[in-house]
Design a protein around this motif. Sequence first.
Motif, mmCIF file in Angstrom:
data_model
loop_
_atom_site.group_PDB
_atom_site.id
_atom_site.type_symbol
_atom_site.label_atom_id
_atom_site.label_comp_id
_atom_site.label_asym_id
_atom_site.label_seq_id
_atom_site.Cartn_x
_atom_site.Cartn_y
_atom_site.Cartn_z
ATOM 1 N N GLY A 108 24.962 -12.754 24.506
ATOM 2 C CA GLY A 108 25.454 -11.669 25.365
ATOM 3 C C GLY A 108 25.667 -12.129 26.798
ATOM 4 N N GLN A 109 26.351 -11.295 27.564
ATOM 5 C CA GLN A 109 26.668 -11.691 28.941
ATOM 6 C C GLN A 109 25.625 -11.206 29.940
ATOM 7 O OE1 GLN A 109 30.718 -10.156 28.533
ATOM 8 N NE2 GLN A 109 31.451 -12.154 29.173
ATOM 9 N N SER A 111 25.245 -8.534 31.591
ATOM 10 C CA SER A 111 25.869 -8.091 32.846
ATOM 11 C C SER A 111 24.981 -7.118 33.622
ATOM 12 C CB SER A 111 27.246 -7.492 32.586
ATOM 13 O OG SER A 111 27.193 -6.624 31.490
ATOM 14 N N ASP A 212 31.964 -11.499 20.789
ATOM 15 C CA ASP A 212 32.423 -10.398 19.925
ATOM 16 C C ASP A 212 31.297 -9.482 19.413
ATOM 17 O OD1 ASP A 212 31.254 -12.172 18.186
ATOM 18 O OD2 ASP A 212 32.993 -12.455 16.899
HETATM 19 P P1 UTP Z 1 23.059 -6.210 24.843
HETATM 20 O O1 UTP Z 1 23.773 -5.187 24.066
HETATM 21 O O2 UTP Z 1 21.908 -5.751 25.652
HETATM 22 O O3 UTP Z 1 24.114 -6.974 25.739
HETATM 23 O O4 UTP Z 1 22.620 -7.347 23.852
HETATM 24 P P2 UTP Z 1 23.921 -8.077 26.839
HETATM 25 O O5 UTP Z 1 25.220 -8.820 26.845
HETATM 26 O O6 UTP Z 1 22.707 -8.920 26.657
HETATM 27 O O7 UTP Z 1 23.731 -7.275 28.196
HETATM 28 P P3 UTP Z 1 24.716 -6.321 28.993
HETATM 29 O O8 UTP Z 1 25.024 -5.168 28.070
HETATM 30 O O9 UTP Z 1 25.949 -7.122 29.335
HETATM 31 O O10 UTP Z 1 23.918 -5.940 30.187
HETATM 32 C C1 UTP Z 1 21.510 -7.243 23.025
HETATM 33 C C2 UTP Z 1 21.242 -8.608 22.435
HETATM 34 O O11 UTP Z 1 22.349 -9.044 21.675
HETATM 35 C C3 UTP Z 1 22.809 -10.290 22.163
HETATM 36 C C4 UTP Z 1 22.318 -10.386 23.589
HETATM 37 O O12 UTP Z 1 22.247 -11.733 24.019
HETATM 38 C C5 UTP Z 1 20.972 -9.700 23.482
HETATM 39 O O13 UTP Z 1 20.024 -10.572 22.918
HETATM 40 N N1 UTP Z 1 24.280 -10.314 22.080
HETATM 41 C C6 UTP Z 1 25.000 -9.284 22.550
HETATM 42 C C7 UTP Z 1 24.879 -11.422 21.537
HETATM 43 O O14 UTP Z 1 24.215 -12.386 21.110
HETATM 44 N N2 UTP Z 1 26.240 -11.438 21.474
HETATM 45 C C8 UTP Z 1 27.008 -10.428 21.928
HETATM 46 O O15 UTP Z 1 28.245 -10.518 21.831
HETATM 47 C C9 UTP Z 1 26.371 -9.307 22.474
#
Ligand code: UTP
Length: 475
Positions: A108-109, A111, A212
């Motif tokens: 995830g990013q 953000s 994705d």
């Molecule tokens: P979140 O939905 O909290 O997203 O991911 P995020 O990207 O970490 O944070 P925001 O929403 O941008 O602030 C929950 C988990 O799923 C993983 C994240 O790394 C986290 O462990 N994830 C999320 C992925 O591995 N890939 C993705 O495309 C989205």
Amino acid sequence: MDFEELSEILTKNGQNQLAAHLATLDQEMSAKLAVQLRSIDFTRLSKLIDAHVLNPSDADVPEMISPAPYFPLKPLDSGQESLYQDAERRGRELLDAGEVCALTVAGGQGSRLGFDGPKGTYPVTPLKKKTLFQYFAESIARAAEKFGSPIPWYIMTSEVNDADTRSFFERNAFFGLNSEDVFFFTQGTMPAIGMDGKLLLSARGSLALAPDGHGGTLLALRKSGALDDMRRRGIEHISYFQVDNPLVSVVNTLFIGLHALENSEMSSRALIKAGPNEKLGNFCLIDGRLSIIEYSDMPAELAEKRDPDGRLTFRAGSPAIHILSRSFVERLTEDGDLRLPWHRAEKKVPYVTPSGEKIVPVEPNAVKLETFIFDAIPKADRTMVLEAERGKEFAPVKNKSGVDSAESCGRMLVERDAEMLESVGAVVPRAENGSVDCIVELSPRTFFDSEDVETYFLKNGRAPNVRPKEECYYE
Ligand code: UTP
């Protein structure tokens, strides 16, 4: 596909601005952009843009929804008590036999946290400032030592953080883990889509791409060879958790054992929701199949509905902790084209104009499309849900401050460790409101579970007597 064909496809699918832009670029840049564009199935993408960006509708909520059954935290009767004992034993056996791996989704990013770097490199523990990755690594190392078999660790990254994640592990000598037991794999991406349905550029010669969604884990496991690696190692069960929840037990013996005894293909932990609007997905039965309905899609009258005893009817919420059987992931992905539903999220996505001007939006300007791992649950023939204790399993780091922040997570880690110490007779100072009035931190490299705490203090004499405001680290 030559440039002409590519331009035709773009124009036919509502992306004529990209066809025009391609024609203005020098050879090197246009070749680079063309590589990205050729990898996209535009017929499929334009349908998604139509459905989720140009004409979005509210998610369809089925009419027949009932609350999902779940195993309670503590057994309710003697039958369940002996089932839990068997499950605990079975979980240990499977770990001992090396049939369990850990899987962390870290693509995830992040953000909301606004941290510059992969989220797993964020420091979370109150005294030693261990990062999320270190915390999990130490816990995995101790569990492997305790159960006597390696626990391979699969870490999903995305294009934006893969190199940084790998180099973080290398710089830190894999936190003592055998590097052969750590497998990084990268998830797929989706283009960010402007509100007008046009794809955005991150640079003149590059599309703005985003991971994705964690649903991408399943295909990425297959495409990266991680599934083959698991098969080679004799892994049957995958313990799945998110990178931002350091409280999770990386491999939970009861959970793994129940999953196996119930012949479940995909199992989940559940938290009892703190209130009807808590932002957790809701475990429901739809047409008899276990499913999760996102909190934002849950009709208010159902979210607020109560049982005669006053408890929420739909009280089982998802902290995103699962076990998947390897064979289930193999089956789901066997034709290489798993279709989970797409979910839209409106986000602020920085972009460049065709002339190269950088724009940093202050309002959401784009739609990101993601798939979610929990949409695989209804595809499983057998499922299982086991209640989890919030203070022992769930302390997510999502935000800079306030709810679900590093600060709240740090407090929960101290609270959990204080309780572990108290359970072996330690005296931990508490304020009038019951909160812990000192800082204690247990190293997961030594303390995988309360059994480890017990053994340690038996061996080392008395449990400690911690003074108010004292800072104590145990390893
Ligand atoms: P979140 O939905 O909290 O997203 O991911 P995020 O990207 O970490 O944070 P925001 O929403 O941008 O602030 C929950 C988990 O799923 C993983 C994240 O790394 C986290 O462990 N994830 C999320 C992925 O591995 N890939 C993705 O495309 C989205």
